[in-house]
Design a protein around this motif. Structure first.
Motif, PDB file in Angstrom:
ATOM      1  N   GLU A 181     -22.938  63.210  16.600  1.00 43.53           N
ATOM      2  CA  GLU A 181     -22.384  64.092  15.573  1.00 43.53           C
ATOM      3  C   GLU A 181     -22.520  65.548  15.983  1.00 43.53           C
ATOM      4  N   SER A 182     -23.647  65.877  16.598  1.00 43.43           N
ATOM      5  CA  SER A 182     -23.855  67.237  17.091  1.00 43.43           C
ATOM      6  C   SER A 182     -22.870  67.565  18.207  1.00 43.43           C
ATOM      7  N   LYS A 184     -19.984  66.273  18.633  1.00 46.02           N
ATOM      8  CA  LYS A 184     -18.657  66.369  18.019  1.00 46.02           C
ATOM      9  C   LYS A 184     -18.431  67.741  17.400  1.00 46.02           C
ATOM     10  N   ARG A 185     -19.445  68.249  16.738  1.00 53.70           N
ATOM     11  CA  ARG A 185     -19.302  69.570  16.101  1.00 53.70           C
ATOM     12  C   ARG A 185     -19.197  70.681  17.131  1.00 53.70           C
ATOM     13  N   SER A 186     -19.934  70.570  18.225  1.00 49.76           N
ATOM     14  CA  SER A 186     -19.963  71.650  19.211  1.00 49.76           C
ATOM     15  C   SER A 186     -18.807  71.577  20.206  1.00 49.76           C
ATOM     16  N   LYS A 188     -15.571  69.358  19.883  1.00 51.25           N
ATOM     17  CA  LYS A 188     -14.761  68.322  19.230  1.00 51.25           C
ATOM     18  C   LYS A 188     -13.722  67.732  20.161  1.00 51.25           C
TER      19      LYS A 188
END
Length: 445
Positions: A181-182, A184-186, A188
């Motif tokens: 998830e991290s 993906k946020r940083s 994408k």
């Protein structure tokens, strides 16, 4: 920017064959496809394909990269007359012998061979009971170093250490999901690896395991990846111990969702299948593995809403898997034809879309640039109506020439951009050590 000039684009769903196409790739996506459009763009790399076939990258929807060093295994394996004894005497002995180095080289050679086979994404299911914490990061490292897209998880089980082991398994799944998830946020667009929440099989997952996985589903937003009814014993165990069908038991804990993936399902009941379908979940068929283990054949394929193909650790060659799956079906007097199996293969892209929040499986604007270029020479016309026939009876991984994953060329003219010889040398040494450890464990089970 990458340009693929003069390609013959082969789409799977809906089936289509389009000659003389130029494909424009910017970053991780396809930005344009059309006839004669290459001249409108300036690219860092241009491939003139001279009519060669470009297909969407293939997806293996269930695999075990921890088994990559088991090929030709030379170790003392006790007689195994049934499926449970095969698990106990081979696979559960192998996974207990895995350490960080063994796992890394197993994952590396599996990733290399997936790419060589034209497979651009693998959904993995992992186990290494003596190396749980941090094991998924090792798999992630191998995926990323080779450039393979993947989803992985750790199989939750109590078979080695009871509740303590269950808790460690779930903790590893949750920690890895948070890492993904991290990522993906940083990043994408660029991130390659996603997480599921793994469970071995209902027969080694007590109520405490299902409860912890249920909480993990709520916390992470991911789905479970579990073997179900691979053998009749799993069904009998569920009835004997819990008085329930397998999927009914899992559903009580909220583990059947549209992000859930269930492997095998050879002996699921009609009621079980209704639960899978009602929740828009996936069943993944692994024909070669089922044949190898002698567990029987899934004759209820036509009843599933969502059905995909995997290998269960038998490599990552999805051309070969499609052939075996189709021929085994026909051998059982099944009604389906190759076009159905082409759809099952393509369905792996739908699973990817549920996790990566992107579009997969088409050579079209806006879709991820996961592509496989073939030098297949069809002896008969290849048209939209017979793509499945060419896949089942001709096209193979030996025709894979170049592979692009997430907009990057990871295999060009059958060569990787790095020296793979040391990787295989180290893998062979790791395999010898793995086999020796298995022998020692076999003497002290």
């Amino acid at each position: 920017m990458i340009i693929l000039k003069n390609a013959t684009v082969v789409e799977f769903q809906p089936a289509d064959v389009k000659p003389n196409q130029d494909i424009i790739i910017e970053g991780t996506k396809i930005v344009a496809v059309g006839v004669g459009i290459a001249g409108n763009y300036r690219a860092d790399k241009v491939f003139d394909l001279d009519g060669a076939f470009v297909i969407p990258g293939l997806v293996c929807s269930h695999n075990h990269f921890y088994s990559g060093l088991s090929r030709g295994i030379l170790t003392n394996i006790r007689p195994s007359p049934d499926f449970i004894s095969v698990l106990q005497n081979l696979w559960w002995q192998l996974d207990r012998a895995i350490d960080e180095e063994i796992l890394y080289y197993s994952a590396m050679v599996c990733s290399l061979e997936a790419i060589r086979s034209g497979t651009t994404a693998v959904i993995d299911h992992h186990a290494s009971p003596n190396f749980i914490t941090g094991s998924l990061k090792v798999l992630k490292k191998a995926f990323e170093e080779v450039g393979l897209r993947g989803i992985t998880c750790y199989e939750t089980t109590d078979r080695n250490g009871g509740l303590t082991e269950v808790e460690k398994c779930v903790e590893e799944n949750v920690a890895f999901a948070r890492q993904c998830e991290s990522d993906k946020r940083s990043d994408k667009e660029g991130y390659l690896v996603e997480a599921m929440l793994g469970g071995h099989a209902p027969l080694t997952m007590p109520e405490s395991a299902l409860q912890l996985l249920s909480e993990a589903v709520q916390e992470t937003g991911r789905g479970v990846h579990i073997h179900v009814a691979e053998d009749k014993y799993d069904v009998s165990y569920s009835h004997h111990i819990y008085g329930k069908d397998i999927m009914a038991r899992l559903d009580e804990y909220g583990l059947v969702t549209d992000k859930s993936l269930f492997g095998h399902g050879v002996y699921l009941s009609d009621q079980d299948i209704e639960i899978v379908n009602a929740h828009d979940a996936y069943l993944v068929h692994n024909a070669r593995s089922n044949m190898n283990n002698g567990v029987g054949y899934n004759k209820k394929i036509v009843k599933y809403k969502n059905f995909a193909l995997g290998t269960d650790g038998m490599g990552s060659d999805m051309f070969e898997e499609l052939k075996f799956a189709y021929f085994r079906h026909k051998d059982s007097k099944g009604p389906l034809w190759p076009d159905s199996y082409l759809k099952f293969l393509d369905n792996g892209n739908d699973i990817l879309e549920r996790y990566f929040d992107a579009q997969f499986g088409k050579v079209s604007k806006g879709y991820k640039a996961d592509l496989t270029i073939l030098d297949y020479q069809p002896p008969t016309p290849l048209v939209s109506a017979n793509i499945g026939g060419h896949m089942a009876f001709g096209m193979g991984s030996n025709t894979v020439k170049t592979v692009i994953v997430n907009g990057k060329v990871v295999l060009e003219d059958r060569k990787f951009p790095f020296d793979v010889k040391p990787i295989y040398e180290n893998a062979r040494r790791a395999a010898q050590r793995l086999w020796s450890k298995m022998d020692r464990l076999g003497k002290n089970p």
